[in-house]
Design a protein around this motif. Structure first.
Motif, PDB file in Angstrom:
ATOM      1  N   GLY A  17      23.485   2.348   0.518  1.00 27.41           N
ATOM      2  CA  GLY A  17      24.852   2.708   0.142  1.00 27.41           C
ATOM      3  C   GLY A  17      25.767   2.807   1.340  1.00 27.41           C
ATOM      4  N   GLN A  18      25.291   2.421   2.524  1.00 28.66           N
ATOM      5  CA  GLN A  18      26.152   2.465   3.706  1.00 28.66           C
ATOM      6  C   GLN A  18      27.255   1.412   3.588  1.00 28.66           C
ATOM      7  OE1 GLN A  18      23.553   2.319   7.189  1.00 28.66           O
ATOM      8  NE2 GLN A  18      23.403   4.554   7.137  1.00 28.66           N
ATOM      9  N   GLU A  19      28.449   1.766   4.039  1.00 28.39           N
ATOM     10  CA  GLU A  19      29.615   0.938   3.748  1.00 28.39           C
ATOM     11  C   GLU A  19      30.191   0.191   4.942  1.00 28.39           C
ATOM     12  OE1 GLU A  19      32.456   3.389   1.737  1.00 28.39           O
ATOM     13  OE2 GLU A  19      31.021   4.082   0.230  1.00 28.39           O
ATOM     14  N   ALA A  20      29.876   0.583   6.175  1.00 24.92           N
ATOM     15  CA  ALA A  20      30.400  -0.144   7.339  1.00 24.92           C
ATOM     16  C   ALA A  20      29.902  -1.595   7.300  1.00 24.92           C
ATOM     17  CB  ALA A  20      29.956   0.541   8.629  1.00 24.92           C
ATOM     18  N   PHE A  21      30.728  -2.511   7.776  1.00 17.60           N
ATOM     19  CA  PHE A  21      30.469  -3.938   7.577  1.00 17.60           C
ATOM     20  C   PHE A  21      29.079  -4.382   8.003  1.00 17.60           C
ATOM     21  CE2 PHE A  21      30.684  -8.326   9.269  1.00 17.60           C
ATOM     22  CZ  PHE A  21      30.823  -8.987   8.060  1.00 17.60           C
ATOM     23  N   TYR A  22      28.707  -4.169   9.267  1.00 20.30           N
ATOM     24  CA  TYR A  22      27.419  -4.679   9.749  1.00 20.30           C
ATOM     25  C   TYR A  22      26.238  -3.951   9.113  1.00 20.30           C
ATOM     26  CZ  TYR A  22      29.751  -7.620  13.192  1.00 20.30           C
ATOM     27  OH  TYR A  22      30.523  -8.596  13.800  1.00 20.30           O
ATOM     28  N   ARG A  23      26.478  -2.781   8.546  1.00 20.05           N
ATOM     29  CA  ARG A  23      25.399  -2.053   7.875  1.00 20.05           C
ATOM     30  C   ARG A  23      25.154  -2.590   6.466  1.00 20.05           C
ATOM     31  NH1 ARG A  23      27.379   4.093   9.345  1.00 20.05           N
ATOM     32  NH2 ARG A  23      28.415   3.492  11.304  1.00 20.05           N
ATOM     33  N   ARG A  24      26.018  -3.484   6.032  1.00 19.28           N
ATOM     34  CA  ARG A  24      25.834  -4.123   4.726  1.00 19.28           C
ATOM     35  C   ARG A  24      25.107  -5.463   4.859  1.00 19.28           C
ATOM     36  NH1 ARG A  24      31.769  -3.786   2.018  1.00 19.28           N
ATOM     37  NH2 ARG A  24      30.677  -4.848   0.301  1.00 19.28           N
ATOM     38  N   ILE A  25      24.783  -5.823   6.096  1.00 21.61           N
ATOM     39  CA  ILE A  25      24.126  -7.108   6.345  1.00 21.61           C
ATOM     40  C   ILE A  25      22.680  -6.887   6.776  1.00 21.61           C
ATOM     41  CG2 ILE A  25      24.151  -9.227   7.719  1.00 21.61           C
ATOM     42  CD1 ILE A  25      27.177  -8.857   8.009  1.00 21.61           C
ATOM     43  N   GLY A  26      21.791  -7.539   6.080  1.00 23.71           N
ATOM     44  CA  GLY A  26      20.365  -7.485   6.401  1.00 23.71           C
ATOM     45  C   GLY A  26      19.779  -8.862   6.225  1.00 23.71           C
ATOM     46  N   GLY A  27      18.569  -8.907   5.699  1.00 26.70           N
ATOM     47  CA  GLY A  27      18.007 -10.221   5.455  1.00 26.70           C
ATOM     48  C   GLY A  27      16.504 -10.248   5.364  1.00 26.70           C
TER      49      GLY A  27
ATOM     50  N   LYS B 214      12.064 -18.543  10.198  1.00 26.46           N
ATOM     51  CA  LYS B 214      13.258 -18.755   9.373  1.00 26.46           C
ATOM     52  C   LYS B 214      13.893 -17.410   9.033  1.00 26.46           C
ATOM     53  CE  LYS B 214      11.259 -22.803   7.036  1.00 26.46           C
ATOM     54  NZ  LYS B 214      10.913 -23.391   5.721  1.00 26.46           N
ATOM     55  N   PHE B 215      15.171 -17.455   8.654  1.00 30.83           N
ATOM     56  CA  PHE B 215      15.844 -16.208   8.292  1.00 30.83           C
ATOM     57  C   PHE B 215      16.829 -16.461   7.163  1.00 30.83           C
ATOM     58  CE2 PHE B 215      18.181 -12.300   8.543  1.00 30.83           C
ATOM     59  CZ  PHE B 215      17.276 -11.387   9.076  1.00 30.83           C
ATOM     60  N   LEU B 216      16.886 -15.493   6.247  1.00 31.15           N
ATOM     61  CA  LEU B 216      17.855 -15.505   5.157  1.00 31.15           C
ATOM     62  C   LEU B 216      18.765 -14.297   5.300  1.00 31.15           C
ATOM     63  CD1 LEU B 216      18.696 -16.735   2.276  1.00 31.15           C
ATOM     64  CD2 LEU B 216      17.293 -14.858   1.351  1.00 31.15           C
ATOM     65  N   PRO B 217      19.949 -14.429   5.905  1.00 31.42           N
ATOM     66  CA  PRO B 217      20.871 -13.289   5.984  1.00 31.42           C
ATOM     67  C   PRO B 217      21.362 -12.895   4.592  1.00 31.42           C
ATOM     68  CG  PRO B 217      21.430 -14.985   7.589  1.00 31.42           C
ATOM     69  CD  PRO B 217      20.457 -15.601   6.627  1.00 31.42           C
ATOM     70  N   THR B 218      21.480 -11.588   4.357  1.00 34.29           N
ATOM     71  CA  THR B 218      21.932 -11.093   3.060  1.00 34.29           C
ATOM     72  C   THR B 218      23.071 -10.096   3.244  1.00 34.29           C
ATOM     73  OG1 THR B 218      20.249  -9.336   3.111  1.00 34.29           O
ATOM     74  CG2 THR B 218      19.674 -11.392   1.974  1.00 34.29           C
ATOM     75  N   PHE B 219      23.810  -9.880   2.151  1.00 33.58           N
ATOM     76  CA  PHE B 219      24.974  -8.997   2.178  1.00 33.58           C
ATOM     77  C   PHE B 219      24.936  -8.097   0.951  1.00 33.58           C
ATOM     78  CE2 PHE B 219      29.517  -8.186   1.162  1.00 33.58           C
ATOM     79  CZ  PHE B 219      29.912  -7.586   2.364  1.00 33.58           C
ATOM     80  N   VAL B 220      25.160  -6.788   1.145  1.00 31.30           N
ATOM     81  CA  VAL B 220      25.207  -5.845   0.021  1.00 31.30           C
ATOM     82  C   VAL B 220      26.641  -5.790  -0.504  1.00 31.30           C
ATOM     83  CG1 VAL B 220      24.829  -3.485  -0.763  1.00 31.30           C
ATOM     84  CG2 VAL B 220      23.301  -4.486   0.956  1.00 31.30           C
ATOM     85  N   ASP B 221      26.836  -6.351  -1.673  1.00 30.19           N
ATOM     86  CA  ASP B 221      28.156  -6.360  -2.306  1.00 30.19           C
ATOM     87  C   ASP B 221      28.237  -5.208  -3.306  1.00 30.19           C
ATOM     88  OD1 ASP B 221      30.735  -7.396  -2.953  1.00 30.19           O
ATOM     89  OD2 ASP B 221      29.893  -8.287  -4.767  1.00 30.19           O
ATOM     90  N   PHE B 222      29.409  -4.614  -3.455  1.00 27.52           N
ATOM     91  CA  PHE B 222      29.622  -3.579  -4.464  1.00 27.52           C
ATOM     92  C   PHE B 222      31.118  -3.426  -4.704  1.00 27.52           C
ATOM     93  CE2 PHE B 222      29.602  -1.434  -0.377  1.00 27.52           C
ATOM     94  CZ  PHE B 222      30.656  -0.538  -0.447  1.00 27.52           C
ATOM     95  N   THR B 223      31.475  -2.810  -5.813  1.00 24.77           N
ATOM     96  CA  THR B 223      32.865  -2.534  -6.132  1.00 24.77           C
ATOM     97  C   THR B 223      33.276  -1.249  -5.415  1.00 24.77           C
ATOM     98  OG1 THR B 223      32.617  -3.551  -8.312  1.00 24.77           O
ATOM     99  CG2 THR B 223      34.531  -2.111  -7.981  1.00 24.77           C
ATOM    100  N   GLU B 224      34.128  -1.402  -4.422  1.00 29.02           N
ATOM    101  CA  GLU B 224      34.435  -0.267  -3.541  1.00 29.02           C
ATOM    102  C   GLU B 224      35.134   0.876  -4.275  1.00 29.02           C
ATOM    103  OE1 GLU B 224      36.222  -1.270   0.133  1.00 29.02           O
ATOM    104  OE2 GLU B 224      34.948  -3.020   0.468  1.00 29.02           O
ATOM    105  N   ALA B 225      36.027   0.557  -5.205  1.00 24.37           N
ATOM    106  CA  ALA B 225      36.791   1.610  -5.891  1.00 24.37           C
ATOM    107  C   ALA B 225      35.880   2.532  -6.696  1.00 24.37           C
ATOM    108  CB  ALA B 225      37.842   0.984  -6.795  1.00 24.37           C
ATOM    109  N   SER B 226      34.883   1.954  -7.380  1.00 19.42           N
ATOM    110  CA  SER B 226      34.014   2.736  -8.264  1.00 19.42           C
ATOM    111  C   SER B 226      32.635   3.006  -7.688  1.00 19.42           C
ATOM    112  CB  SER B 226      33.850   2.019  -9.607  1.00 19.42           C
ATOM    113  OG  SER B 226      33.298   0.717  -9.401  1.00 19.42           O
ATOM    114  N   LYS B 227      32.364   2.443  -6.493  1.00 21.12           N
ATOM    115  CA  LYS B 227      31.039   2.563  -5.883  1.00 21.12           C
ATOM    116  C   LYS B 227      29.957   2.172  -6.896  1.00 21.12           C
ATOM    117  CE  LYS B 227      32.537   4.237  -1.929  1.00 21.12           C
ATOM    118  NZ  LYS B 227      33.990   4.039  -2.168  1.00 21.12           N
TER     119      LYS B 227
END
Length: 388
Positions: free
Chosen positions: A299-309, A333-346
Motif C-alpha cells: 500500500g506504499q504510495e511513493a512512485f518508486y515504491r510502487r515498482i517491483g518485479g 531476465k526481469f519483468l518490471p511491475t507497477f502497483v496501480d490503484f485508484t488514489e481517491a478511494s485507495k
C-alpha cells in the motif's frame, strides 16, 4: 541288448544336456551383452545431455490495511484480482519464490497494518494459486504480532503445502534445510535471514522464530545446503529503506556469501528496486545478485515504491564424462511491475507488468519504463526484459 540300449540312451541324454547348457550360456551372454550396451547408451545420453529449469523471484508483499480492505468480500478476502495480470509470469517458471513480509496470522487474532502487521490467510492462498512455491519469512516484521501470529501463519503455509524459510515452528523445524528437487534432477536449497525485527526481541530460547543475519550461522547453513543441493539460494532482508542503490554493508555481505559458494542472492527490504550484478567469489565462482526486488504488492504510495518485479534465470546442469555434474546460471531476465490503484478511494489495487502500462495508469509510462530498465541493468548489460 538292454545294456547296449541303455548306453545309447545315456549318450543321447548327455548330448541333449550339453546342447541345452550351451544354449543357456549363449543366451545369458547375449542378454548380458545387451544389458551392458543399454547401460552404456543411457550413460552416454546422460553425459551429453544438459538439463535446465527456470527459477524466479518477486519482492515484498507488504499488506497494508488499504490493500486487504480492498480484497474484502462478503465471505472473506480475495487477492486474486490484484494479481491476475502477473499470474502467467509467476506460474511459468519451474520454481518461484516470494518475500512474504507480513505474517498471515488471520482474522482470529485481529488484522493489523503499519507498524505491526498481521494479514489475512487468503494472501497465502493467492500466492499458491499464482504459482509461488516457497516464501521467505525472515524480515523486520516477522515478530510484529508475536509468536502466535508466526505459529498460525506457518500452520496455514503447511495446510496449503507451501514451503517456507527464515521463520520456523520449532528448533527441529529450523534445522531442516529447505530443498526443492525438480523432475530434471536439479536440487535447490533455500536460506533466509533478516538484519533485525524493528527492535522487538526474540523470546528467550526461541531463536528459531526468525533467522537473523549472523555470519557464523550463515556459513554453517551454507555448508549444509551445499551438501544436499546443486544450487544454494539465499534471501537477505537488508539495506537502507527507499535507497535505490545498495550500500557498502550490503555489498560486503554479498561478497561474504559469494566466497562461501552461495549461487544466488535475492535481496529485500529497501522497498525499491536496486541493480542486478554478478559477484565473483574467492574461488572464481559467480554469484547472481539482486540487491533489492522492491515491492511486489503493497500500500506504499511513493512512485518508486510502487515498482517491483519478477527476476528469472535459467539453471543448467550438465553431466561430465567422469559422472560429475556442473551447474551454471544463464539467461537472466526481469519483468518490471507497477502497483496501480485508484488514489481517491485507495482501492482497485492491481499489479501490472510495466510494459503493459498506458498513460491512463501512469503518465509518461514509456519514459519511466526505460529508466527502470537502465537502472536494473547498469551492472549487467546482458540482462533482458520480459515483454510478452
Amino acid at each position: 541288448m538292454k545294456k547296449k540300449i541303455s548306453f545309447i540312451v545315456f549318450l543321447l541324454f548327455m548330448a541333449v544336456s550339453l546342447l541345452s547348457c550351451q544354449n543357456s550360456k549363449g543366451e545369458y551372454e547375449a542378454s548380458d551383452h545387451a544389458a551392458r550396451n543399454e547401460k552404456d547408451i543411457v550413460l552416454k545420453e546422460q553425459i551429453n545431455r544438459t538439463r535446465a529449469i527456470q527459477l524466479a523471484a518477486v519482492g515484498d508483499l507488504l499488506i497494508h490495511d488499504r490493500v486487504y480492505n480492498d480484497a474484502k468480500e462478503a465471505d472473506g478476502f480475495n487477492f486474486m484480482p490484484m494479481l491476475e495480470k502477473v499470474e502467467t509470469y509467476l506460474s511459468q517458471p519451474t520454481i518461484t519464490t516470494a518475500n512474504q513480509e507480513t505474517m498471515i496470522g488471520g482474522e482470529v487474532i485481529g488484522l493489523s497494518s503499519y507498524p505491526r502487521f498481521n494479514s489475512p490467510v487468503a494472501v497465502g492462498d493467492a500466492l499458491k494459486e499464482i504459482g509461488v512455491d516457497i516464501v521467505s519469512l525472515a524480515n523486520n516484521h516477522t515478530l510484529d504480532r508475536g509468536e502466535e501470529a508466526i505459529q498460525r501463519s506457518i500452520s496455514h503455509w503447511n495446510k496449503i503445502n507451501m514451503s517456507y524459510v527464515g521463520s520456523y515452528q520449532s528448533q527441529s523445524d529450523s534445522e531442516k534445510i529447505r530443498v526443492i528437487e525438480t523432475k530434471e534432477d536439479i536440487a535447490l536449497s533455500f536460506l533466509s535471514y533478516t538484519y533485525g525485527t524493528n527492535g522487538i526481541p526474540t523470546p528467550d530460547g526461541k531463536e528459531y522464530l526468525v533467522n537473523r543475519i549472523d555470519r557464523k550461522k550463515i556459513a554453517k547453513d551454507v555448508k549444509k545446503a551445499r551438501e544436499v543441493s546443486d544450487v544454494v539460494v539465499t534471501q537477505l532482508h537488508f539495506g537502507d529503506e527507499y535507497e535505490r542503490m545498495p550500500n557498502q554493508s550490503q555489498k560486503d555481505l554479498v561478497q561474504y556469501l559469494a566466497d562461501l559458494g552461495v549461487n544466488i542472492v535475492f535481496g529485500h527490504h529497501p522497498h525499491v528496486l536496486q541493480p542486478i550484478e554478478w559477484v565473483e567469489g574467492v574461488n572464481g565462482n559467480r554469484t547472481f545478485v539482486v540487491y533489492s526486488l522492491g515491492n511486489f504488492l503493497s500500500g506504499q504510495e511513493a512512485f518508486y515504491r510502487r515498482i517491483g518485479g519478477m527476476v528469472q534465470l535459467t539453471i543448467e546442469k550438465k553431466y561430465e564424462k567422469d559422472g560429475k555434474a556442473t551447474t551454471t546460471l544463464t539467461a537472466p531476465k526481469f519483468l518490471p511491475t507497477f502497483v496501480d490503484f485508484t488514489e481517491a478511494s485507495k482501492s482497485d489495487y492491481q499489479v501490472i507488468p510495466m510494459y503493459q502500462l498506458t498513460d491512463e495508469e501512469l503518465i509518461d509510462h514509456e519514459q519511466h519504463y526505460q529508466e527502470i530498465k537502465q537502472h536494473l541493468s547498469q551492472w549487467m548489460p546482458e540482462l533482458t526484459f520480459i515483454e510478452k
